[in-house]
Design a protein around this motif. Structure first.
Motif, mmCIF file in Angstrom:
data_model
loop_
_atom_site.group_PDB
_atom_site.id
_atom_site.type_symbol
_atom_site.label_atom_id
_atom_site.label_comp_id
_atom_site.label_asym_id
_atom_site.label_seq_id
_atom_site.Cartn_x
_atom_site.Cartn_y
_atom_site.Cartn_z
ATOM 1 N N SER A 1 0.772 -1.153 -0.066
ATOM 2 C CA SER A 1 0.073 -0.017 -0.189
ATOM 3 C C SER A 1 0.888 1.088 -0.168
ATOM 4 N N MET A 2 2.009 1.262 0.702
ATOM 5 C CA MET A 2 2.845 2.324 0.537
ATOM 6 C C MET A 2 3.459 2.519 -0.811
ATOM 7 N N LEU A 3 3.928 1.573 -1.253
ATOM 8 C CA LEU A 3 4.589 1.591 -2.624
ATOM 9 C C LEU A 3 3.414 2.066 -3.566
ATOM 10 N N ASN A 4 2.324 1.531 -3.613
ATOM 11 C CA ASN A 4 1.151 1.934 -4.695
ATOM 12 C C ASN A 4 0.981 3.506 -4.203
ATOM 13 N N THR A 5 0.647 3.943 -3.149
ATOM 14 C CA THR A 5 0.522 5.402 -2.776
ATOM 15 C C THR A 5 1.562 6.137 -3.367
#
Length: 76
Positions: A32-36
């Motif tokens: 989720s951090m990478l996608n954000t």
């Protein structure tokens, strides 16, 4: 087009994205951090292109029209 085929196609695209970006091996919070971060960078690039590319095109047009001797009657 069939809705199921579209859903399968987007599922396949997402799977390809996970494989290419190595998201498949990340934990959920890392994913989720990478996608954000990627979504934020993509949004900033799109916004910057939307704001600044028309300005640069106009300035280039004015520059080359002065070099070629073309005088526009359009006022700013």
């Amino acid at each position: 087009m069939d809705f199921r085929r579209v859903k399968e196609y987007f599922s396949w695209l997402y799977y390809q994205y996970q494989i290419i970006s190595c998201c498949a091996v990340l934990e959920p919070w890392e994913r989720s951090m990478l996608n954000t971060i990627l979504l934020t960078i993509f949004a900033m690039v799109v916004y910057t292109a939307y704001v600044f590319i028309p300005i640069h095109i106009r300035l280039a047009w004015e520059f080359f029209s002065k070099i070629c001797g073309y005088h526009s009657t359009i006022s700013n």
